[in-house]
Design an enzyme around this catalytic site. Structure first.
Site, short mmCIF file in Angstrom:
data_model
loop_
_atom_site.label_atom_id
_atom_site.label_comp_id
_atom_site.label_asym_id
_atom_site.label_seq_id
_atom_site.Cartn_x
_atom_site.Cartn_y
_atom_site.Cartn_z
N LYS A 76 40.03 -19.27 -6.60
CA LYS A 76 41.02 -19.17 -5.52
C LYS A 76 41.46 -20.55 -5.03
CE LYS A 76 39.42 -17.11 -1.97
NZ LYS A 76 38.94 -18.33 -1.29
N THR A 78 41.27 -23.29 -6.73
CA THR A 78 41.97 -23.90 -7.86
C THR A 78 43.43 -23.46 -7.90
OG1 THR A 78 39.90 -23.99 -9.12
CG2 THR A 78 41.95 -24.21 -10.37
N ARG A 99 39.93 -25.58 3.51
CA ARG A 99 38.70 -25.80 4.27
C ARG A 99 37.88 -26.94 3.68
NH1 ARG A 99 35.66 -20.35 3.88
NH2 ARG A 99 36.58 -20.46 1.81
N LYS A 110 26.91 -21.74 -5.15
CA LYS A 110 28.33 -21.39 -5.24
C LYS A 110 29.17 -22.54 -5.78
CE LYS A 110 32.27 -19.98 -2.36
NZ LYS A 110 33.07 -21.21 -2.54
N ALA A 278 33.62 -17.03 5.35
CA ALA A 278 34.37 -15.79 5.61
C ALA A 278 33.48 -14.56 5.65
CB ALA A 278 35.46 -15.60 4.57
N PHE A 306 36.73 -16.00 0.27
CA PHE A 306 36.33 -14.79 -0.45
C PHE A 306 37.52 -13.86 -0.70
CE2 PHE A 306 32.16 -15.92 1.68
CZ PHE A 306 31.62 -16.50 0.55
N PHE A 386 41.13 -17.80 -18.04
CA PHE A 386 39.94 -18.56 -18.44
C PHE A 386 39.91 -18.72 -19.96
CE2 PHE A 386 38.73 -18.19 -14.18
CZ PHE A 386 37.52 -18.81 -13.93
N TRP A 414 44.05 -24.45 -14.00
CA TRP A 414 42.79 -25.14 -14.31
C TRP A 414 42.99 -26.05 -15.52
CZ3 TRP A 414 39.24 -26.19 -18.01
CH2 TRP A 414 37.98 -26.61 -17.58
#
Length: 561
Positions: A76, A78, A99, A110, A278, A306, A386, A414
């Site tokens: 997210k 990214t 953030r 994470k 979150a 999230f 991906f 990415w």
């Protein structure tokens, strides 16, 4: 790209060439005196700059959210960075508002929150570690208040605080399960008053929420004064202003309240400020940063933590409502990998093509789409590609989106940076140009606490019913008697599932949500409703990410993602 030749995020970041932050600020009309420098590549916006740009017209806010996260990763942040870069590639004046990462997940499991691959914000090492010290300032302010409370008990307890009903906890910006429950004040009269206490992670502190929802320094001080710290022997709330500590706390936060400006790999300006989780807080960057970005740029790309059931719901019901922010469009990030996990696969099975799991897991994406639609907001799904995604899987996911008339864009930021987000950016711009936004909250702020909780659980999560413990029902009565029932709800819930059971992936049906207790965050301006076993102080995993980190002889980070 061959999976074996993929560079790590930190290798890409360390090879990048950054521009002086003053040059980045000039792109959006900031002058040298507007920036308070932290070296060459980081700065804070001065109070004078914030005041001056407030006269500018507002740009358009684009919210990035996602499906429920999985260990497979969704990207997210990214996509947020890549979309901002793509908008600038299309000749738009765009900024990013994100953030600040917490050291808890950075050193835990994470990872950081600076994007990834060729869609990152820089300097990545600094941002993911101590940055400009904002989170440390919040830790200090929180713990200064805790010390003042215990000193008040020691010095005679003029406010008649019931030491069994002190709700203010100490905090630390690390995952440390051993500190969840502690006993303090042991060792005799000179060591203080013995009592049970505990630690939360810093990003769960109400001080963090207050800083992120304040409009300026004076508003911050006002909100700090409203924070409930305890109850007295008559069971009436005791606040920071009762203790007389709001001035000292605001003083400790007077620099932290200023937003930080950095840059992406492609030199797009980014404001990174504040970092509430979150799943246990409201999950959005600061109002000051988002508003400042909207005053400086024509388009602001911001993210909420999230999935849409947590960060986006709280952005729309708490942040947007209190700050008067109206998002023009929403991007929902999804990946083939994560959808296959929602369809029943384990992480070690994701490299194998599995159309059945993908099709089953698609139900999770569909629910989040329905949620954003219910708010009246136009959206597009960003299919974040991906390396191991097969052409057949991508074709099936595209067909499923077409079947349900869900707009989508294949996104490869990415690997390709802003260039890989051009299609997504074009679709977002088209949504905004068509002026399709009819944003409307899912509950009335004047509804009862129970009605608001039911609205979130049933409309956003898809729950069949909501169960309240006896403690929660008593608290709702007490909070209503205190005049707090008109505040919005901030649900504390697992991020992994639409339900309050992290094991229920995909789109569970006919489930119940249990509200075990409520907590007043009166300074921040919301009531926290705790569900399931969600923890406000996380623990470390068996193999913490920190165990792979190091630093070389030149001070360069090793193993930081």
């Amino acid at each position: 790209m061959n999976a074996n030749s993929v560079k790590s995020d930190i290798e890409i970041a360390q090879a990048a060439t950054m521009k002086p932050i003053m040059e980045i600020g000039e792109k959006v009309g900031l002058m040298p005196d507007d920036l308070e420098l932290f070296g060459k590549y980081k700065a804070k916006l001065s109070n004078e700059a914030l005041s001056r740009i407030n006269r500018n017209e507002n740009g358009k806010v684009i919210l990035v959210t996602a499906i429920n996260p999985t260990p497979a990763g969704e990207g997210k942040s990214t996509v947020t960075v890549g979309l901002g870069d793509a908008l600038n590639r299309l000749g738009k004046n765009a900024m990013i508002a994100m953030r600040e990462p917490s050291l808890g997940p950075t050193m835990g499991v994470k990872g950081g929150a600076t994007g990834g691959g060729y869609a990152q914000v820089l300097p990545m090492e600094d941002i993911n570690l101590h940055f400009t010290g904002d989170i440390h300032a919040i830790t200090t302010a929180n713990n200064a208040l805790a010390a003042l409370i215990d000193n008040h008990l020691q010095q005679g307890n003029e406010l008649k605080i019931d030491q069994r009903r002190i709700v203010w906890k100490r905090v630390l910006d690390l995952n440390d399960r051993a500190l969840r429950k502690v006993i303090i004040g042991l060792g005799g009269p000179v060591q203080g008053v013995p009592r049970e206490d505990g630690f939360d992670i810093t990003v769960a502190s109400e001080v963090m929420a207050v800083l992120c929802l304040a409009n300026d320094l004076q508003d911050l001080k006002k909100k700090l004064g409203k924070m409930v710290i305890a109850y007295n022997i008559d069971r009436q709330p005791v606040t920071v202003s009762d203790l007389g500590a709001e001035g000292a706390l605001a003083l400790l936060l007077k620099e932290a309240v200023k937003p930080n400006i950095v840059q992406t790999l492609e030199h797009t300006p980014a404001l990174i400020h504040g970092g509430p989780f979150a799943n246990i807080a409201h999950g959005c960057n600061s109002v000051i940063a988002t508003k400042a970005a909207a005053k400086l740029a024509d388009y602001v790309v911001t993210e909420a933590g999230f999935g849409a059931d947590l960060g986006a719901e709280k952005f729309l019901h708490i942040k947007a409502r209190s700050a008067g922010i109206k998002p023009e469009a929403v991007v929902i990030v999804a990946t083939v990998r994560a959808l296959k996990m929602h369809g029943g696969l384990r992480k070690d099975q994701l490299a194998t093509e599995d159309i059945e799991a993908l099709t089953t897991g698609f139900a999770n994406l569909k629910k989040h789409v329905e949620t954003i639609e219910s708010f009246g907001l136009p959206f597009v799904v960003a299919i974040n590609r991906f390396v191991h995604d097969t052409d057949n899987e991508l074709k099936v996911l595209s067909a499923l989106c077409d079947q349900y008339q869900i707009p989508y864009a294949m996104t490869e930021v990415w690997e390709h940076g802003g260039e890989g987000g051009i299609l997504l950016a074009e679709k977002v711009l088209k949504l905004i140009d068509n002026k399709q936004s009819n944003f409307e909250a899912l509950y009335n702020i004047k509804d009862s606490l129970e009605e608001k909780i039911n609205a979130i659980a049933k409309k956003v999560y898809g729950a069949g019913q909501v169960d309240f413990t006896a403690k929660a029902r008593k608290q709702m009565q007490d909070f209503t008697a205190q005049g707090w029932s008109s505040l919005p709800i901030c649900m504390a819930k697992t991020q992994y599932s639409l339900s309050d059971d992290p094991a229920k992936l995909g789109r569970p049906e006919d489930f119940s949500i249990t509200i075990r207790e409520l907590k007043p965050s009166i300074g921040a301006g919301f009531i926290v409703a705790l569900t399931g076993d969600v923890m406000t102080m996380p623990g470390l995993p068996k193999a913490p990410a920190a165990m792979k980190m190091d630093v070389d002889e030149n001070g360069n980070a090793i193993g930081l993602f």
